[in-house]
Write a protein that holds these residues in place. Structure first.
Motif, PDB file in Angstrom:
ATOM      1  N   GLY A 289     -19.135 -15.023  45.717  1.00  0.00           N
ATOM      2  CA  GLY A 289     -18.663 -16.268  45.130  1.00  0.00           C
ATOM      3  C   GLY A 289     -17.366 -16.131  44.364  1.00  0.00           C
ATOM      4  O   GLY A 289     -16.899 -17.098  43.763  1.00  0.00           O
TER       5      GLY A 289
ATOM      6  N   GLU B 228     -14.391 -24.966  38.998  1.00  0.00           N
ATOM      7  CA  GLU B 228     -15.731 -25.496  39.257  1.00  0.00           C
ATOM      8  C   GLU B 228     -15.753 -26.321  40.543  1.00  0.00           C
ATOM      9  O   GLU B 228     -16.675 -26.194  41.362  1.00  0.00           O
ATOM     10  CB  GLU B 228     -16.203 -26.349  38.086  1.00  0.00           C
TER      11      GLU B 228
ATOM     12  N   ILE C 200     -24.725 -19.851  42.091  1.00  0.00           N
ATOM     13  CA  ILE C 200     -24.284 -20.835  43.078  1.00  0.00           C
ATOM     14  C   ILE C 200     -24.162 -22.206  42.412  1.00  0.00           C
ATOM     15  O   ILE C 200     -25.120 -22.976  42.373  1.00  0.00           O
ATOM     16  CB  ILE C 200     -25.249 -20.905  44.275  1.00  0.00           C
TER      17      ILE C 200
ATOM     18  N   ASP D 149     -22.186 -26.332  35.993  1.00  0.00           N
ATOM     19  CA  ASP D 149     -22.752 -25.090  36.516  1.00  0.00           C
ATOM     20  C   ASP D 149     -21.783 -23.920  36.449  1.00  0.00           C
ATOM     21  O   ASP D 149     -22.208 -22.768  36.305  1.00  0.00           O
ATOM     22  CB  ASP D 149     -23.192 -25.281  37.968  1.00  0.00           C
TER      23      ASP D 149
ATOM     24  N   ASN E 161     -17.824 -24.818  47.900  1.00  0.00           N
ATOM     25  CA  ASN E 161     -18.267 -23.670  48.695  1.00  0.00           C
ATOM     26  C   ASN E 161     -19.788 -23.511  48.701  1.00  0.00           C
ATOM     27  O   ASN E 161     -20.307 -22.459  49.099  1.00  0.00           O
ATOM     28  CB  ASN E 161     -17.636 -22.383  48.154  1.00  0.00           C
ATOM     29  N   LEU E 162     -20.499 -24.547  48.287  1.00  0.00           N
ATOM     30  CA  LEU E 162     -21.953 -24.467  48.128  1.00  0.00           C
ATOM     31  C   LEU E 162     -22.647 -23.953  49.389  1.00  0.00           C
ATOM     32  O   LEU E 162     -23.460 -23.025  49.326  1.00  0.00           O
ATOM     33  CB  LEU E 162     -22.505 -25.842  47.738  1.00  0.00           C
ATOM     34  N   GLU E 163     -22.348 -24.543  50.535  1.00  0.00           N
ATOM     35  CA  GLU E 163     -23.070 -24.188  51.758  1.00  0.00           C
ATOM     36  C   GLU E 163     -22.790 -22.750  52.191  1.00  0.00           C
ATOM     37  O   GLU E 163     -23.716 -22.004  52.530  1.00  0.00           O
ATOM     38  CB  GLU E 163     -22.726 -25.167  52.884  1.00  0.00           C
TER      39      GLU E 163
ATOM     40  N   ASN F 247     -21.780 -20.344  50.290  1.00  0.00           N
ATOM     41  CA  ASN F 247     -22.353 -19.457  49.272  1.00  0.00           C
ATOM     42  C   ASN F 247     -23.843 -19.239  49.499  1.00  0.00           C
ATOM     43  O   ASN F 247     -24.359 -18.125  49.320  1.00  0.00           O
ATOM     44  CB  ASN F 247     -22.108 -20.019  47.873  1.00  0.00           C
ATOM     45  N   LYS F 248     -24.556 -20.277  49.895  1.00  0.00           N
ATOM     46  CA  LYS F 248     -25.986 -20.129  50.188  1.00  0.00           C
ATOM     47  C   LYS F 248     -26.198 -19.169  51.352  1.00  0.00           C
ATOM     48  O   LYS F 248     -27.096 -18.315  51.315  1.00  0.00           O
ATOM     49  CB  LYS F 248     -26.592 -21.491  50.514  1.00  0.00           C
TER      50      LYS F 248
ATOM     51  N   SER G 256     -23.675 -26.010  41.816  1.00  0.00           N
ATOM     52  CA  SER G 256     -23.893 -27.152  42.708  1.00  0.00           C
ATOM     53  C   SER G 256     -23.586 -28.485  42.049  1.00  0.00           C
ATOM     54  O   SER G 256     -23.538 -29.509  42.725  1.00  0.00           O
ATOM     55  CB  SER G 256     -25.339 -27.161  43.213  1.00  0.00           C
ATOM     56  N   GLU G 257     -23.359 -28.485  40.740  1.00  0.00           N
ATOM     57  CA  GLU G 257     -23.068 -29.729  40.032  1.00  0.00           C
ATOM     58  C   GLU G 257     -22.247 -29.427  38.788  1.00  0.00           C
ATOM     59  O   GLU G 257     -22.156 -28.265  38.359  1.00  0.00           O
ATOM     60  CB  GLU G 257     -24.360 -30.446  39.656  1.00  0.00           C
TER      61      GLU G 257
ATOM     62  N   ILE H   8     -18.178 -25.546  43.775  1.00  0.00           N
ATOM     63  CA  ILE H   8     -19.127 -26.529  44.321  1.00  0.00           C
ATOM     64  C   ILE H   8     -18.799 -26.825  45.783  1.00  0.00           C
ATOM     65  O   ILE H   8     -19.700 -27.001  46.610  1.00  0.00           O
ATOM     66  CB  ILE H   8     -19.120 -27.806  43.463  1.00  0.00           C
TER      67      ILE H   8
END
Length: 315
Positions: free
Chosen positions: A74, A216, A186, A192, A222-224, A226-227, A188-189, A220
Motif C-alpha cells: 500500500g 487518503e 486498507i 482511515d 486503490n481499495l480493490e 490493495n485487497k 476505505s473511507e 481509497i
C-alpha cells in the motif's frame, strides 16, 4: 512525506499555495516534488511487459554503488525520500513503484505473491540495466528483498530488511484486527488514512492537511487492488516455504526492526536472524513499522556501518 525539520519552509510553501487558491492536488504535487528535489531525486518511468513502472532516481548520477529501495504494501516510492536524501551524494538510488502501487500500472490479475513480486522486480531491474546493487526493503518490500537475495545472490551486495514481512511466528496487533474484520492497512473511507499512519508509525512525520487529504484519496482509490495484494501476500507468514527459502541466502543481511511495530511483531526479527546465515539484527526502541521514515538518519548510519566492507571504494 515531508522532512521532519524544514517545517517552516513546508508551511510557508503550503500557505503561499493556499493563498494563491491552488487546488489540494496542486499543493500535493508541489510539495512532493519539493521533497524529491531535496533528496536529489527525479521521476522516471519504464515499460516492462506492457506495465508502466514509475520510479525515482538520482537527479545527478555519480560513481557510487547502486541502491534499490523496495516499499511496503500500500506504499510507494516516496516512502524513501527522507532516507534517500542521506544517500544520493554517494550512491545511485532507485526507488521503485512496484506493480499495483504508486504511479505504476495496477492490474488486478498480475499475481502478487511475494515470489511473484520478486520476478516482477527482477524484470524491472533488468529493464533498467541494474545487475548489482545494495537492496533495501520495508515490510512487504523486506520480504521481497529477502527472497530476491535468495533467488539472485549474484546481484546483491548487501540487503537491508526493515520490519520485513514473510514470517509470523509472533503475531501482532494487526493480526488480531484483521481476524476481527478490521484491516487498518486498507483505507476505505475518510479518516482511515490518518488511522493507518497512527497505527503504523510511532514517530510520524509532519504532513500538512491538504497533502494528507490527497494521500487518503489515492489510498481509497486503490481499495480493490490493495485487497487483492494483501490477500496474496498474507499467506507467506503462515507457510514454511518463505522461511525455508531465506535459509539459502549467502549475501550480507541486516535486519532493522522498530520495537513498537504494531503491524509485524519485532520478535520475528530473531526468527529472521536465525534463519538467514550470518545476518545481523538491530531493534530500535521507540520506533514503529517504518524506520526509514521515522528515523532516516539513524537508518542510514546503520546501513553504512554494516555495508562499509562491501561498498565499492570508487563510491
Amino acid at each position: 512525506m515531508l522532512q521532519k525539520h524544514p517545517f517552516t519552509i513546508a508551511l510557508l510553501l503550503v500557505s503561499i499555495l493556499l493563498i494563491s487558491a491552488c487546488s489540494r492536488h496542486s499543493i500535493y504535487e508541489t510539495a512532493i516534488n519539493y521533497e524529491r528535489s531535496r533528496a536529489g531525486l527525479e521521476t522516471a518511468s519504464v515499460t516492462v511487459d506492457e506495465l508502466n513502472i514509475a520510479y525515482l532516481r538520482n537527479s545527478e548520477a555519480n560513481k557510487g554503488d547502486t541502491i534499490v529501495l523496495v516499499h511496503g504494501f500500500g506504499a510507494n516510492k516516496d516512502n524513501w525520500t527522507r532516507m534517500a536524501r542521506e544517500l544520493t551524494d554517494d550512491f545511485n538510488v532507485y526507488a521503485i513503484d512496484l506493480p499495483g502501487h504508486g504511479e505504476s500500472s495496477k492490474p488486478l490479475d498480475l499475481g502478487y505473491r511475494l515470489e511473484e513480486q520478486v520476478e516482477h522486480l527482477a524484470g524491472i531491474l533488468s529493464a533498467l540495466d541494474i545487475d548489482e546493487m545494495h537492496m533495501m526493503g520495508n515490510s512487504m518490500g523486506g520480504g521481497i528483498t529477502a527472497l530476491y537475495a535468495a533467488t539472485y545472490p549474484e546481484q546483491i551486495k548487501t540487503a537491508v530488511l526493515f520490519d520485513p514481512a514473510g514470517i509470523l511466528e509472533y503475531e501482532s496487533e494487526l493480526v488480531d484486527r484483521v481476524l476481527a474484520g478490521d484491516n487498518p492497512l486498507i483505507p476505505s473511507e475518510p479518516g482511515d488514512f490518518k488511522r493507518l499512519m497512527d497505527f503504523a508509525m510511532e514517530k510520524k512525520p509532519f504532513v500538512p492537511w491538504p497533502i494528507l487529504g490527497v494521500m487518503e484519496e489515492q489510498a481509497i482509490a486503490n481499495l480493490e487492488v490493495n485487497k487483492v495484494i494483501f490477500a496474496a501476500i498474507q499467506e507467506a507468514g503462515f507457510k514454511s516455504g518463505f522461511r525455508n527459502a531465506i535459509t539459502a541466502i549467502e549475501d550480507p543481511v541486516l535486519v532493522i526492526w522498530g520495537k513498537e511495530d504494531r503491524i509485524l511483531d519485532y520478535r520475528n526479527g530473531e526468527v529472521f536472524r536465525n534463519a538467514i546465515p550470518g545476518s545481523r539484527l538491530e531493534v530500535l526502541e521507540g520506533v514503529g513499522h517504518a524506520p526509514m521514515i521515522e528515523v532516516p538518519e539513524r537508518s542510514v548510519r546503520l546501513f553504512l556501518e554494516f555495508a562499509n566492507p562491501y561498498i565499492s571504494k570508487a563510491g
